[in-house]
Design a protein around this motif. Structure first.
Motif, PDB file in Angstrom:
ATOM      1  N   GLN A 159       0.826  -1.197   0.000  1.00  0.00           N
ATOM      2  CA  GLN A 159       0.000   0.000   0.000  1.00  0.00           C
ATOM      3  C   GLN A 159       0.864   1.252   0.000  1.00  0.00           C
ATOM      4  OE1 GLN A 159      -3.270  -0.234   2.921  1.00  0.00           O
ATOM      5  NE2 GLN A 159      -2.542  -2.288   3.377  1.00  0.00           N
ATOM      6  N   LYS A 160       0.358   2.282  -0.650  1.00  0.00           N
ATOM      7  CA  LYS A 160       0.976   3.602  -0.603  1.00  0.00           C
ATOM      8  C   LYS A 160       0.095   4.474   0.274  1.00  0.00           C
ATOM      9  CE  LYS A 160       2.494   7.473  -3.500  1.00  0.00           C
ATOM     10  NZ  LYS A 160       2.567   8.000  -4.891  1.00  0.00           N
ATOM     11  N   LEU A 161       0.684   5.018   1.328  1.00  0.00           N
ATOM     12  CA  LEU A 161      -0.080   5.717   2.343  1.00  0.00           C
ATOM     13  C   LEU A 161       0.367   7.173   2.410  1.00  0.00           C
ATOM     14  CD1 LEU A 161      -2.031   5.697   4.790  1.00  0.00           C
ATOM     15  CD2 LEU A 161      -0.084   4.984   6.183  1.00  0.00           C
ATOM     16  N   THR A 162      -0.579   8.092   2.269  1.00  0.00           N
ATOM     17  CA  THR A 162      -0.305   9.519   2.407  1.00  0.00           C
ATOM     18  C   THR A 162      -1.101  10.064   3.582  1.00  0.00           C
ATOM     19  OG1 THR A 162       0.035   9.756   0.017  1.00  0.00           O
ATOM     20  CG2 THR A 162      -0.341  11.777   1.268  1.00  0.00           C
ATOM     21  N   ARG A 163      -0.401  10.676   4.527  1.00  0.00           N
ATOM     22  CA  ARG A 163      -1.038  11.268   5.700  1.00  0.00           C
ATOM     23  C   ARG A 163      -1.025  12.791   5.554  1.00  0.00           C
ATOM     24  NH1 ARG A 163      -1.637   7.525   9.838  1.00  0.00           N
ATOM     25  NH2 ARG A 163      -0.420   5.615   9.629  1.00  0.00           N
ATOM     26  N   TYR A 164      -2.144  13.393   5.914  1.00  0.00           N
ATOM     27  CA  TYR A 164      -2.297  14.843   5.832  1.00  0.00           C
ATOM     28  C   TYR A 164      -2.513  15.416   7.223  1.00  0.00           C
ATOM     29  CZ  TYR A 164      -3.228  13.949   0.874  1.00  0.00           C
ATOM     30  OH  TYR A 164      -3.148  13.531  -0.430  1.00  0.00           O
ATOM     31  N   ILE A 165      -1.816  16.491   7.507  1.00  0.00           N
ATOM     32  CA  ILE A 165      -2.084  17.275   8.710  1.00  0.00           C
ATOM     33  C   ILE A 165      -2.460  18.678   8.234  1.00  0.00           C
ATOM     34  CG2 ILE A 165      -1.170  18.226  10.858  1.00  0.00           C
ATOM     35  CD1 ILE A 165       0.773  15.913  10.968  1.00  0.00           C
ATOM     36  N   ARG A 166      -3.700  19.057   8.478  1.00  0.00           N
ATOM     37  CA  ARG A 166      -4.210  20.320   7.959  1.00  0.00           C
ATOM     38  C   ARG A 166      -4.691  21.221   9.089  1.00  0.00           C
ATOM     39  NH1 ARG A 166      -7.896  17.867   3.009  1.00  0.00           N
ATOM     40  NH2 ARG A 166      -6.219  17.704   1.457  1.00  0.00           N
ATOM     41  N   ASN A 167      -4.391  22.490   8.974  1.00  0.00           N
ATOM     42  CA  ASN A 167      -4.941  23.512   9.858  1.00  0.00           C
ATOM     43  C   ASN A 167      -6.005  24.274   9.089  1.00  0.00           C
ATOM     44  OD1 ASN A 167      -3.280  22.983  12.107  1.00  0.00           O
ATOM     45  ND2 ASN A 167      -1.598  24.118  11.157  1.00  0.00           N
ATOM     46  N   LEU A 168      -7.227  24.308   9.633  1.00  0.00           N
ATOM     47  CA  LEU A 168      -8.345  24.969   8.969  1.00  0.00           C
ATOM     48  C   LEU A 168      -8.650  26.294   9.656  1.00  0.00           C
ATOM     49  CD1 LEU A 168     -10.706  21.872   8.632  1.00  0.00           C
ATOM     50  CD2 LEU A 168      -8.926  22.619   7.051  1.00  0.00           C
ATOM     51  N   ASP A 169      -9.313  27.161   8.906  1.00  0.00           N
ATOM     52  CA  ASP A 169      -9.759  28.405   9.519  1.00  0.00           C
ATOM     53  C   ASP A 169     -10.971  28.125  10.409  1.00  0.00           C
ATOM     54  OD1 ASP A 169     -11.824  27.963   7.823  1.00  0.00           O
ATOM     55  OD2 ASP A 169     -11.575  29.786   6.637  1.00  0.00           O
ATOM     56  N   LEU A 170     -11.480  29.179  11.049  1.00  0.00           N
ATOM     57  CA  LEU A 170     -12.565  28.994  12.003  1.00  0.00           C
ATOM     58  C   LEU A 170     -13.829  28.438  11.354  1.00  0.00           C
ATOM     59  CD1 LEU A 170     -12.156  32.184  14.223  1.00  0.00           C
ATOM     60  CD2 LEU A 170     -11.499  29.835  14.749  1.00  0.00           C
ATOM     61  N   SER A 171     -14.021  28.722  10.073  1.00  0.00           N
ATOM     62  CA  SER A 171     -15.205  28.205   9.381  1.00  0.00           C
ATOM     63  C   SER A 171     -15.027  26.742   8.974  1.00  0.00           C
ATOM     64  CB  SER A 171     -15.502  29.043   8.140  1.00  0.00           C
ATOM     65  OG  SER A 171     -14.469  28.872   7.169  1.00  0.00           O
ATOM     66  N   ARG A 172     -13.803  26.241   9.082  1.00  0.00           N
ATOM     67  CA  ARG A 172     -13.445  24.865   8.692  1.00  0.00           C
ATOM     68  C   ARG A 172     -13.690  24.614   7.195  1.00  0.00           C
ATOM     69  NH1 ARG A 172     -12.338  21.606  12.988  1.00  0.00           N
ATOM     70  NH2 ARG A 172     -12.955  22.360  15.037  1.00  0.00           N
ATOM     71  N   ARG A 173     -13.649  25.648   6.400  1.00  0.00           N
ATOM     72  CA  ARG A 173     -13.852  25.517   4.960  1.00  0.00           C
ATOM     73  C   ARG A 173     -12.585  25.822   4.166  1.00  0.00           C
ATOM     74  NH1 ARG A 173     -19.833  28.361   4.052  1.00  0.00           N
ATOM     75  NH2 ARG A 173     -20.984  26.874   5.383  1.00  0.00           N
ATOM     76  N   ARG A 174     -11.620  26.519   4.763  1.00  0.00           N
ATOM     77  CA  ARG A 174     -10.402  26.901   4.053  1.00  0.00           C
ATOM     78  C   ARG A 174      -9.197  26.326   4.780  1.00  0.00           C
ATOM     79  NH1 ARG A 174      -6.871  31.238   4.218  1.00  0.00           N
ATOM     80  NH2 ARG A 174      -8.093  32.195   5.895  1.00  0.00           N
TER      81      ARG A 174
END
Length: 242
Positions: A159-174
């Protein structure tokens, strides 16, 4: 004289170690009883004479399987496949070093649910063992979960595994920032759940110092007795399906 005896003893021991030990193997094919066609991927389990599981494996797309017994003796085969009834063979003898060919025919299991009317004051009155229709549907789901759990434990898939760590704005849309890490290999399970006992005790949504965490169950959790002890199942007919 002592040297000669020592060399001969080593030679005898070496010969004994190099001789391969013959295995006891039962192999064959699982086919549909009505059409004779191979049933495809499903579990085949080797049972001892007292019903204990000693080996299991998945059939290939041609319905072929091969299982190795730990020792000579009397055994049974059990077939488990989604959409088919559980099939158990008659007892058979497997001698030391023998390779036995065995053909299994299984009967298709139509999933026909009778109408259900439920009246209860609480949300949890019917369990998998209390409703025939719910138990029927759950048994089919259990076969799929058991196959997923076993396949992951065998490290069968690269398997090829890609992990994402994302910081979202307060609206959780951007997405304000993102980090990724990619790896590849033979994983036992790229995503594993918290232990079933801990989930049963602490829940699936927990507050941590860095925020709220949602913890999803994997196949092993869904098959665990603690999950069944804390969750109820009910078969519900969909409004847009017959």
């Amino acid at each position: 004289m002592f040297r000669t005896i020592s060399i001969l003893a080593l030679a005898v021991l070496g010969t004994a170690v190099l001789q391969p030990l013959a295995a006891q193997i039962v192999r064959g094919q699982v086919a549909d009883s009505a059409t004779g066609a191979p049933v495809g991927t499903g579990f085949v389990v080797l049972l001892s004479e007292d019903g204990e599981e000693v080996a299991r494996g998945l059939t290939n797309d041609r319905g072929r399987f091969s299982l190795e017994a730990p020792r000579a003796g009397r055994y049974r085969l059990r077939s488990e496949r989604i959409g088919y009834g559980v099939w158990i063979s008659s007892p058979f003898q497997l001698d030391a070093g023998q390779t036995l060919e065995y053909s299994a025919t299984v009967v298709a299991l139509p999933i026909i649910l009778e109408s259900i009317e439920v009246q209860a004051e609480t949300r949890c009155r019917l369990g998998p063992d209390q409703s025939e229709s719910t138990a029927l549907v759950w048994e089919e789901a259990r076969k799929a979960l058991a196959a997923a759990s076993w396949s992951a434990s065998q490290r069968m898939y690269r398997q090829k595994l890609t992990r994402y760590i994302r910081n979202l704005d307060l609206s959780r849309r951007r997405v304000e920032s993102e980090q990724t890490a990619t790896s590849a290999g033979l994983y036992s399970n790229p995503f594993s759940s918290v232990e079933a006992a801990e989930l049963a005790e602490l829940g699936y949504v927990v507050e941590q110092y860095d925020g709220r965490w949602y913890r999803a169950p994997d196949a092993n959790v869904l098959l665990d007795e603690t999950f069944h002890a804390t969750h109820c199942f009910r078969a519900v007919r969909s409004g847009d399906h017959t």
